[in-house]
Motif scaffolding. Sequence first.
Motif, PDB file in Angstrom:
ATOM      1  N   ARG A 141       4.909   7.312   7.200  1.00 31.63           N
ATOM      2  CA  ARG A 141       3.649   7.799   6.601  1.00 31.63           C
ATOM      3  C   ARG A 141       2.557   6.738   6.684  1.00 31.63           C
ATOM      4  O   ARG A 141       2.789   5.532   6.639  1.00 31.63           O
ATOM      5  CB  ARG A 141       3.882   8.236   5.159  1.00 31.63           C
ATOM      6  CG  ARG A 141       4.461   7.155   4.225  1.00 31.63           C
ATOM      7  CD  ARG A 141       3.413   6.268   3.632  1.00 31.63           C
ATOM      8  NE  ARG A 141       3.963   5.272   2.715  1.00 31.63           N
ATOM      9  CZ  ARG A 141       3.282   4.215   2.320  1.00 31.63           C
ATOM     10  NH1 ARG A 141       2.047   3.994   2.758  1.00 31.63           N
ATOM     11  NH2 ARG A 141       3.826   3.340   1.484  1.00 31.63           N
ATOM     12  N   SER A 142       1.323   7.224   6.773  1.00 28.76           N
ATOM     13  CA  SER A 142       0.160   6.339   6.708  1.00 28.76           C
ATOM     14  C   SER A 142      -0.335   6.285   5.272  1.00 28.76           C
ATOM     15  O   SER A 142       0.061   7.098   4.427  1.00 28.76           O
ATOM     16  CB  SER A 142      -0.953   6.860   7.619  1.00 28.76           C
ATOM     17  OG  SER A 142      -1.461   8.095   7.119  1.00 28.76           O
ATOM     18  N   GLN A 143      -1.221   5.366   4.987  1.00 25.96           N
ATOM     19  CA  GLN A 143      -1.797   5.284   3.648  1.00 25.96           C
ATOM     20  C   GLN A 143      -2.613   6.536   3.352  1.00 25.96           C
ATOM     21  O   GLN A 143      -2.606   7.044   2.228  1.00 25.96           O
ATOM     22  CB  GLN A 143      -2.676   4.047   3.522  1.00 25.96           C
ATOM     23  CG  GLN A 143      -3.293   3.866   2.144  1.00 25.96           C
ATOM     24  CD  GLN A 143      -2.262   3.779   1.034  1.00 25.96           C
ATOM     25  OE1 GLN A 143      -1.260   3.060   1.156  1.00 25.96           O
ATOM     26  NE2 GLN A 143      -2.479   4.519  -0.064  1.00 25.96           N
ATOM     27  N   LYS A 144      -3.309   7.046   4.357  1.00 29.90           N
ATOM     28  CA  LYS A 144      -4.094   8.267   4.175  1.00 29.90           C
ATOM     29  C   LYS A 144      -3.201   9.440   3.825  1.00 29.90           C
ATOM     30  O   LYS A 144      -3.529  10.251   2.941  1.00 29.90           O
ATOM     31  CB  LYS A 144      -4.893   8.568   5.450  1.00 29.90           C
ATOM     32  CG  LYS A 144      -5.780   9.801   5.347  1.00 29.90           C
ATOM     33  CD  LYS A 144      -6.586   9.988   6.621  1.00 29.90           C
ATOM     34  CE  LYS A 144      -7.478  11.225   6.520  1.00 29.90           C
ATOM     35  NZ  LYS A 144      -8.269  11.433   7.777  1.00 29.90           N
ATOM     36  N   GLN A 145      -2.072   9.550   4.487  1.00 35.21           N
ATOM     37  CA  GLN A 145      -1.144  10.642   4.192  1.00 35.21           C
ATOM     38  C   GLN A 145      -0.543  10.488   2.802  1.00 35.21           C
ATOM     39  O   GLN A 145      -0.399  11.478   2.071  1.00 35.21           O
ATOM     40  CB  GLN A 145      -0.040  10.684   5.255  1.00 35.21           C
ATOM     41  CG  GLN A 145      -0.521  11.180   6.607  1.00 35.21           C
ATOM     42  CD  GLN A 145       0.484  10.940   7.709  1.00 35.21           C
ATOM     43  OE1 GLN A 145       1.223   9.938   7.701  1.00 35.21           O
ATOM     44  NE2 GLN A 145       0.529  11.837   8.681  1.00 35.21           N
TER      45      GLN A 145
ATOM     46  N   THR B 201      -1.959   9.029   0.229  1.00 37.09           N
ATOM     47  CA  THR B 201      -3.024   9.366  -0.728  1.00 37.09           C
ATOM     48  C   THR B 201      -3.166  10.874  -0.865  1.00 37.09           C
ATOM     49  O   THR B 201      -3.359  11.394  -1.975  1.00 37.09           O
ATOM     50  CB  THR B 201      -4.362   8.751  -0.269  1.00 37.09           C
ATOM     51  OG1 THR B 201      -4.226   7.325  -0.221  1.00 37.09           O
ATOM     52  CG2 THR B 201      -5.483   9.109  -1.224  1.00 37.09           C
ATOM     53  N   ARG B 202      -3.036  11.580   0.249  1.00 35.34           N
ATOM     54  CA  ARG B 202      -3.117  13.046   0.222  1.00 35.34           C
ATOM     55  C   ARG B 202      -1.952  13.623  -0.586  1.00 35.34           C
ATOM     56  O   ARG B 202      -2.147  14.529  -1.401  1.00 35.34           O
ATOM     57  CB  ARG B 202      -3.105  13.580   1.651  1.00 35.34           C
ATOM     58  CG  ARG B 202      -3.061  15.103   1.765  1.00 35.34           C
ATOM     59  CD  ARG B 202      -4.287  15.745   1.171  1.00 35.34           C
ATOM     60  NE  ARG B 202      -4.264  17.184   1.348  1.00 35.34           N
ATOM     61  CZ  ARG B 202      -4.863  18.048   0.538  1.00 35.34           C
ATOM     62  NH1 ARG B 202      -5.551  17.619  -0.523  1.00 35.34           N
ATOM     63  NH2 ARG B 202      -4.808  19.339   0.763  1.00 35.34           N
ATOM     64  N   MET B 203      -0.762  13.109  -0.396  1.00 33.04           N
ATOM     65  CA  MET B 203       0.392  13.571  -1.173  1.00 33.04           C
ATOM     66  C   MET B 203       0.174  13.359  -2.666  1.00 33.04           C
ATOM     67  O   MET B 203       0.441  14.246  -3.489  1.00 33.04           O
ATOM     68  CB  MET B 203       1.657  12.822  -0.741  1.00 33.04           C
ATOM     69  CG  MET B 203       2.131  13.087   0.653  1.00 33.04           C
ATOM     70  SD  MET B 203       3.536  11.979   1.039  1.00 33.04           S
ATOM     71  CE  MET B 203       3.396  11.901   2.820  1.00 33.04           C
ATOM     72  N   GLN B 204      -0.309  12.191  -3.025  1.00 29.86           N
ATOM     73  CA  GLN B 204      -0.530  11.867  -4.432  1.00 29.86           C
ATOM     74  C   GLN B 204      -1.591  12.765  -5.043  1.00 29.86           C
ATOM     75  O   GLN B 204      -1.481  13.187  -6.198  1.00 29.86           O
ATOM     76  CB  GLN B 204      -0.921  10.396  -4.567  1.00 29.86           C
ATOM     77  CG  GLN B 204       0.213   9.434  -4.214  1.00 29.86           C
ATOM     78  CD  GLN B 204      -0.242   7.988  -4.126  1.00 29.86           C
ATOM     79  OE1 GLN B 204      -1.360   7.698  -3.688  1.00 29.86           O
ATOM     80  NE2 GLN B 204       0.615   7.061  -4.535  1.00 29.86           N
TER      81      GLN B 204
END
Length: 231
Positions: free
Chosen positions: A108-112, A114-117
Amino acid sequence: MMEMSNKLKKVDRSKLSDRVHSELSSLLISGQLSPGDMFSLRGLADTLGTSAMPVREAVGRLVAERALEILPNRAIRVPLMTVSRFLELRTIRIELEGLATARAAVNRSQKQLTRMQDIQMQFEVARKAREPNGKAAVRLNKNLHFCVYGAAGMPILFDMIEALWLQIGPVLNYDLAVNSERLVNRQAHIHHKNMVDGIKMKQPESARAALVADLMSASELIIQKDVLSPG
């Protein structure tokens, strides 16, 4: 017959069959249709503002994918879910979705993340409402799971999971939309949080275990509610 006009949007004339297939798939995967829902070919065509041919082609594909069925009277129906089929799908989902979740924890990327959270927090808001919003919970549940599976970085696996959700998506109404038990007692939220935390900490086995716990708790509740067909 089910009224579809408030759920489907008109599509352009280009690549109509693919776009009709995409519209219907989205409704099935997101749990906006339930087992036993019925509609007609003409009704779908009228709602979508197109001819019957692209709708017939799209429905034929979904029938081949076991997401829809055509009855002897030519009505189109979301298949009823038997206990044996449900349990088989659960076994396959644990393997494929568990693999995707574990890989998401690594890739996972940080962007992904953040989207999950963000989706997880939206799910908690739906749970905390004075009257838990089951319909919103079904949609957010789907969004979170597919955000996780997309983060695995395995497009073939993602497509396989999506094909499973064409069949299992309508049954999710029995979990979060029709019954609010897993929302009220926070079961779903806890499993989601543990899964996202495992992905955040890059702990594949922890993330996978939370995913499996989520699938098991949902399926056990559905079976207990006796809403599946015998078989």
